[in-house]
Design an enzyme around this catalytic site. Structure first.
Site, PDB file in Angstrom:
ATOM      1  N   GLY A  71      30.523 -55.325  42.940  1.00 50.24           N
ATOM      2  CA  GLY A  71      29.617 -54.792  42.074  1.00 50.24           C
ATOM      3  C   GLY A  71      28.166 -55.172  42.572  1.00 50.24           C
ATOM      4  N   HIS A 203      37.224 -55.961  39.594  1.00 54.20           N
ATOM      5  CA  HIS A 203      38.143 -57.152  39.033  1.00 54.20           C
ATOM      6  C   HIS A 203      37.636 -57.119  37.567  1.00 54.20           C
ATOM      7  CE1 HIS A 203      34.701 -60.168  39.104  1.00 54.20           C
ATOM      8  NE2 HIS A 203      34.108 -59.274  39.764  1.00 54.20           N
ATOM      9  N   CYS A 327      28.312 -66.274  36.080  1.00 59.48           N
ATOM     10  CA  CYS A 327      27.845 -66.434  37.387  1.00 59.48           C
ATOM     11  C   CYS A 327      26.803 -67.656  37.447  1.00 59.48           C
ATOM     12  CB  CYS A 327      27.097 -65.316  37.971  1.00 59.48           C
ATOM     13  SG  CYS A 327      28.049 -63.866  37.969  1.00 59.48           S
TER      14      CYS A 327
HETATM   15  N1  PLP Z   1      26.743 -56.679  37.297  1.00 60.78           N
HETATM   16  C1  PLP Z   1      27.067 -56.937  35.980  1.00 60.78           C
HETATM   17  C2  PLP Z   1      26.675 -56.657  34.815  1.00 60.78           C
HETATM   18  C3  PLP Z   1      28.061 -58.014  36.134  1.00 60.78           C
HETATM   19  O1  PLP Z   1      28.618 -58.593  34.976  1.00 60.78           O
HETATM   20  C4  PLP Z   1      28.689 -58.720  37.389  1.00 60.78           C
HETATM   21  C5  PLP Z   1      29.632 -59.632  37.390  1.00 60.78           C
HETATM   22  O2  PLP Z   1      29.819 -60.551  36.321  1.00 60.78           O
HETATM   23  C6  PLP Z   1      28.232 -58.022  38.563  1.00 60.78           C
HETATM   24  C7  PLP Z   1      26.986 -57.176  38.384  1.00 60.78           C
HETATM   25  C8  PLP Z   1      28.547 -58.486  39.758  1.00 60.78           C
HETATM   26  O3  PLP Z   1      29.948 -57.681  40.182  1.00 60.78           O
HETATM   27  P1  PLP Z   1      30.837 -58.333  41.226  1.00 60.78           P
HETATM   28  O4  PLP Z   1      31.209 -59.620  40.761  1.00 60.78           O
HETATM   29  O5  PLP Z   1      31.820 -57.368  41.667  1.00 60.78           O
HETATM   30  O6  PLP Z   1      29.931 -58.831  42.370  1.00 60.78           O
END
Ligand code: PLP
Length: 391
Positions: A71, A203, A327
């Site tokens: 993402g 995921h 994160c």
């Molecule tokens: N955008 C949002 C709103 C998310 O919650 C996340 C992951 O926590 C991401 C982007 C990032 O996605 P990825 O973990 O696939 O890089």
């Protein structure tokens, strides 16, 4: 010890049906999709099937789906390359986003600012909604892109995407939405909504990690951001993550087939969880709007305690939850999302995000409430900041 996972917004386990579909592509069906012989072409076919499945989940044409590594990559690609393309075409250097985006977006915005772009970060109201009048007022002749998330990862607020898309269209501005949290949790029809670009991730929907996708509406120009082979219709070079794509496709098919049941089951459990918390624990506050909210999300402030201490006590009882965004959970900087909705800083530190999912049971919730109540009582007893001390 019992293990209870209540952090489905951080990631989800891969469903067994997904794993079973992926397994042959690690071993006997390992061919490079670009190879012309049979085992390669079988891989190519498997990717096409996955593309169709993901497209079906969001009402898109399969040709509008481009697989990425995550993402995060989809967000970076959409926002940075759109901004650069428009600038290079002399259309302007202003983009609009919000203060409550995921860091994949916020840090892309910061990178663009270093390149000389002007980025407006819109605030949100106390429930987490973007104010449409403020959005419209922020649009200037040199605005080229609006990027507003579909649903927030911390408080679960679902933004008015159709209205935002309409505003963007009216002003001839490209509209990107980060639907990483919304996918598989809300009915999404990209064509009906009118979005131009949309980020997704495997995921979060019971698929594997390290696979994402970007929806690019037919007719929307977006340059490639990786250079190499001709994969993904010359838009995203690099040998495809075959197993990841197959798993993402299967997870998308399951999400589509189960969407109604999933929403009902998960929101019922979440509502039951909230009722139990309200009955058993005083001095709490729910963060974010309750009605327009992701079905599994519950973000609660437990006044007079430190969320990290609560997280650790729950962890000792085998319960996994999150403080703020997953994160940034390794740092103690207060959540930018809770800050944006006006939660006082000391209360931000006492906030926990619980997210229930397909494998959560009512018994899990009962167990968690019992442990949560005991942990909150314990922490409030030893807390230096208490109701009595006037905090
Ligand atoms: N955008 C949002 C709103 C998310 O919650 C996340 C992951 O926590 C991401 C982007 C990032 O996605 P990825 O973990 O696939 O890089």
């Amino acid at each position: 010890m019992r293990q209870i996972y209540l952090d489905y917004s951080a990631t989800t386990p891969v469903k067994d049906e997904v794993l079973q579909e992926m397994l042959p592509y690690f071993t006997e069906r390992f061919g490079n999709p670009s190879s012309l012989y049979t085992v390669g072409q079988e891989s190519k076919t498997a990717i096409s099937t996955a593309r169709e499945r993901l497209a079906a989940l969001i009402g898109a044409d399969p040709k509008e789906i481009f697989f990425t590594s995550s993402g995060t990559e989809a967000d970076n690609w959409a926002v940075i390359e759109t901004a650069r393309l428009k600038r290079d075409k002399g259309k302007g250097n202003h983009i609009i986003t919000t203060k409550i985006e995921h860091h994949a977006l916020l840090h892309s915005g910061e990178a663009l600012e270093k390149e000389g772009f002007d980025v407006t970060y819109l605030g949100v109201d106390a429930e987490g909604f973007v104010r449409l009048s403020e959005l419209e007022a922020a649009i200037r002749p040199e605005t080229t892109l609006i990027s507003i998330m579909f649903a927030n990862n911390e408080i679960g607020t679902i933004e008015p995407i159709a209205q935002i898309a309409e505003i963007a269209k009216k002003h001839g501005v490209v509209f990107h939405t980060d639907a990483v949290q919304a996918l598989g949790n809300i009915d999404i029809d990209v064509h009906a909504l009118g979005v131009d670009l949309m980020s997704m991730s495997g995921h979060k929907i019971y698929g594997p990690k390290g696979i994402g996708a970007l929806y690019i509406r037919k007719g929307v120009a977006l340059p490639a951001h990786l250079y190499g082979g001709a994969q993904e219709n010359n838009k995203r070079a690099g040998t495809e993550n075959l197993t990841g794509i197959v798993g993402f496709g299967k997870a998308a098919a399951l999400a589509k087939a189960n969407l109604r049941n999933h929403i009902q089951k998960v929101s019922d459990l979440r509502n039951y969880f909230l009722e139990q918390i309200q009955e058993n624990i005083e001095d709490i506050r729910i963060n974010g709007n309750f009605e327009h909210r992701l079905p599994g999300n519950l973000n609660i402030t437990f006044k007079y305690i430190e969320g990290e201490a609560l997280l650790l006590l729950l962890d000792m009882d085998g319960i996994a939850v999150s403080t703020g965004s997953a994160c940034s959970s390794a740092s103690l900087t207060p959540s930018h999302v809770l800050d944006a909705i006006g939660v006082p800083v000391e209360e931000i530190h006492g906030s926990i995000r619980f997210t229930v999912g397909d494998f959560t049971t009512k018994e899990d919730i009962d167990y968690v409430v019992e442990k949560l109540k005991a942990a909150v009582i314990k922490l409030r007893r030893i807390s230096s900041v208490s109701k009595e001390s006037g905090w």
